[in-house]
Scaffold this active site. Structure first.
Site, PDB file in Angstrom:
ATOM      1  N   HIS A  19      14.446 -23.503  15.463  1.00 41.36           N
ATOM      2  CA  HIS A  19      15.907 -23.601  15.605  1.00 41.36           C
ATOM      3  C   HIS A  19      16.356 -24.549  16.725  1.00 41.36           C
ATOM      4  O   HIS A  19      17.277 -24.238  17.494  1.00 41.36           O
ATOM      5  CB  HIS A  19      16.525 -22.219  15.837  1.00 41.36           C
ATOM      6  CG  HIS A  19      16.388 -21.271  14.660  1.00 41.36           C
ATOM      7  ND1 HIS A  19      16.410 -21.688  13.353  1.00 41.36           N
ATOM      8  CD2 HIS A  19      16.254 -19.901  14.611  1.00 41.36           C
ATOM      9  CE1 HIS A  19      16.298 -20.625  12.547  1.00 41.36           C
ATOM     10  NE2 HIS A  19      16.183 -19.538  13.281  1.00 41.36           N
ATOM     11  N   GLU A  36      20.220 -18.320   4.926  1.00 41.02           N
ATOM     12  CA  GLU A  36      20.430 -19.571   5.658  1.00 41.02           C
ATOM     13  C   GLU A  36      20.168 -20.768   4.744  1.00 41.02           C
ATOM     14  O   GLU A  36      19.017 -21.032   4.385  1.00 41.02           O
ATOM     15  CB  GLU A  36      19.477 -19.635   6.856  1.00 41.02           C
ATOM     16  CG  GLU A  36      19.612 -18.467   7.807  1.00 41.02           C
ATOM     17  CD  GLU A  36      18.327 -18.230   8.586  1.00 41.02           C
ATOM     18  OE1 GLU A  36      17.921 -19.116   9.347  1.00 41.02           O
ATOM     19  OE2 GLU A  36      17.708 -17.165   8.407  1.00 41.02           O
ATOM     20  N   HIS A  71      23.478 -19.047  11.081  1.00 39.98           N
ATOM     21  CA  HIS A  71      22.563 -17.907  11.131  1.00 39.98           C
ATOM     22  C   HIS A  71      23.294 -16.560  11.128  1.00 39.98           C
ATOM     23  O   HIS A  71      22.919 -15.630  11.863  1.00 39.98           O
ATOM     24  CB  HIS A  71      21.695 -18.045  12.385  1.00 39.98           C
ATOM     25  CG  HIS A  71      20.339 -17.437  12.246  1.00 39.98           C
ATOM     26  ND1 HIS A  71      20.157 -16.108  11.932  1.00 39.98           N
ATOM     27  CD2 HIS A  71      19.099 -17.964  12.358  1.00 39.98           C
ATOM     28  CE1 HIS A  71      18.864 -15.860  11.879  1.00 39.98           C
ATOM     29  NE2 HIS A  71      18.198 -16.967  12.134  1.00 39.98           N
TER      30      HIS A  71
HETATM   31  C1  BGC Z   1      13.641 -17.275  10.929  1.00 35.27           C
HETATM   32  C2  BGC Z   1      12.988 -16.042  11.483  1.00 35.27           C
HETATM   33  C3  BGC Z   1      13.445 -15.817  12.894  1.00 35.27           C
HETATM   34  C4  BGC Z   1      14.956 -15.712  12.875  1.00 35.27           C
HETATM   35  C5  BGC Z   1      15.570 -15.491  14.228  1.00 35.27           C
HETATM   36  C6  BGC Z   1      15.109 -17.085  10.970  1.00 35.27           C
HETATM   37  O1  BGC Z   1      15.741 -18.230  10.509  1.00 35.27           O
HETATM   38  O2  BGC Z   1      13.190 -17.568   9.625  1.00 35.27           O
HETATM   39  O3  BGC Z   1      11.584 -16.174  11.438  1.00 35.27           O
HETATM   40  O4  BGC Z   1      12.859 -14.656  13.430  1.00 35.27           O
HETATM   41  O5  BGC Z   1      15.498 -16.868  12.313  1.00 35.27           O
HETATM   42  O6  BGC Z   1      15.162 -16.424  15.099  1.00 35.27           O
END
Ligand code: BGC
Length: 345
Positions: A111, A310, A185
């Site tokens: 991210h 997402e 998210h």
């Molecule tokens: C990911 C997860 C992660 C979450 C929070 C999601 O987009 O696929 O693996 O734990 O985000 O960070």
């Protein structure tokens, strides 16, 4: 007034950030802060007309910057970038030049790194149009921020339409070749958080998933989901097969919309409240994450308290030339669009 503005809090450096409430004539209200471009709340009526918040979030900035929250950070409602989801080993090579990105999730980059777009203060502008109210958020990510090459000018436009849609339009331009992959998210819980999401019903319009290694990096294999716990191609309770997966669902589905047209990717519904949310996108993938790692905070939330859908390009695309590209060159405009349609039956 269909847009309200209030102070949301002060960042550690003293900078003031705001909370905007977009309200539509049908009574849906969406709260967004210009810190992290975070959606903090979406209120909609249930079948009896009772309004409740259907996403995971907090009422003030302090909660989003508290050590408790950040030490087990689930990215509630945030815009993730410059590259959402994972890049294997944080290894990025563009035009023959290697860039080592931050390793912030096991052995991988997640991210956008340590201080991704989810922790930036965005420049806000409110918009009132005949058929929607909106908030445009802009941010300039400078060359080598989080070690990504190129200055990148990003905008995210949230539009709450009179047709009960929240449209999210992402745009970005760069002054040298870079990678971009943006998502939001938000975690949904359509019964207002009264129980976990196992009794939600989900349909994902896909028969294919990118197969992950044990650190959630795609191996390159695209597998059929038929007759596996991953199959949501017909409506299914989220909890039906989840016991087969020790950490729940956390994977990318392949949507196959190769022409970048808007397609319906998923529909999430919950019978007791009568609420549903359909997700439309022009992206080639959608991550289903059922929130196994969500921490318990202030006697709220915890594992499986919400799920995220997402829209995205596939994880680790920079290291998989066979996947739809995430490269953005000077002169091109990155454009991505997501629509959440809210309905109550
Ligand atoms: C990911 C997860 C992660 C979450 C929070 C999601 O987009 O696929 O693996 O734990 O985000 O960070």
């Amino acid at each position: 007034m269909n847009i309200k503005k209030e102070v949301f809090g002060h960042c550690p450096n003293g900078e003031k950030v705001f909370l905007y409430t977009l309200i539509n004539p049908k009574g849906i209200s969406v709260k967004i802060t210009n810190y992290g471009a975070i959606i903090t709340s979406i209120e909609m009526a249930d079948k009896n007309g009772k309004k409740e918040n259907v996403v995971l979030g907090f009422p003030c900035l302090d909660d989003y910057i508290s050590t408790d929250y950040l030490s087990n950070y689930p990215y509630f409602g945030a815009v993730c970038g410059r590259y959402c989801n994972r890049i294997g080993g944080g290894k990025l090579t563009i035009e023959g030049v290697g860039y080592q990105l931050a390793i912030n999730n096991g052995p991988n980059h997640l991210h956008g790194g340590l201080t991704g777009f989810d922790k930036k203060v965005w420049a806000p502008k409110t918009i009132e149009m005949p058929d929607y109210v909106g908030l445009e958020l802009k941010y300039r990510s400078v060359h080598l921020e989080e070690n990504y090459p190129g200055n990148l000018d990003v905008s995210v436009l949230y539009k709450l339409t009179h047709k009960n849609e929240l449209q999210i339009e992402y745009k970005a331009i760069a002054d040298r070749t870079t990678v971009v992959n943006l998502t939001n998210h938000t975690y949904f819980n359509l019964n207002g958080g009264k129980e976990n999401i196992f009794n939600h019903q989900l349909q994902i319009n896909s028969k294919k998933r990118t197969v992950n290694d044990e650190t959630l990096i795609p191996t390159g294999e695209i597998a059929d989901v038929t007759n596996t716990p991953f199959d949501f191609s017909s409506v299914k309770y989220v909890g039906k097969d989840i016991a087969a997966l020790p950490d729940g669902y956390d994977l990318n589905y392949v949507l196959g919309n190769t022409e970048k047209k808007m397609v319906q990717a998923a529909k999430l519904s919950e019978v007791n409240s009568g609420r549903s949310i359909s997700v439309f996108t022009n992206e080639p993938g959608i991550q289903l994450y059922t929130g196994y790692w969500i921490p318990s905070l202030k006697n709220q939330f915890g594992s499986y308290s919400g799920l995220a859908l997402e829209t995205q390009h596939f994880p680790d695309t920079p290291n998989h030339p066979e996947f739809p590209t995430t490269l953005l060159s000077p002169g091109e405009t990155y454009k991505s669009k997501t629509i959440f349609l809210f309905e109550t039956n």
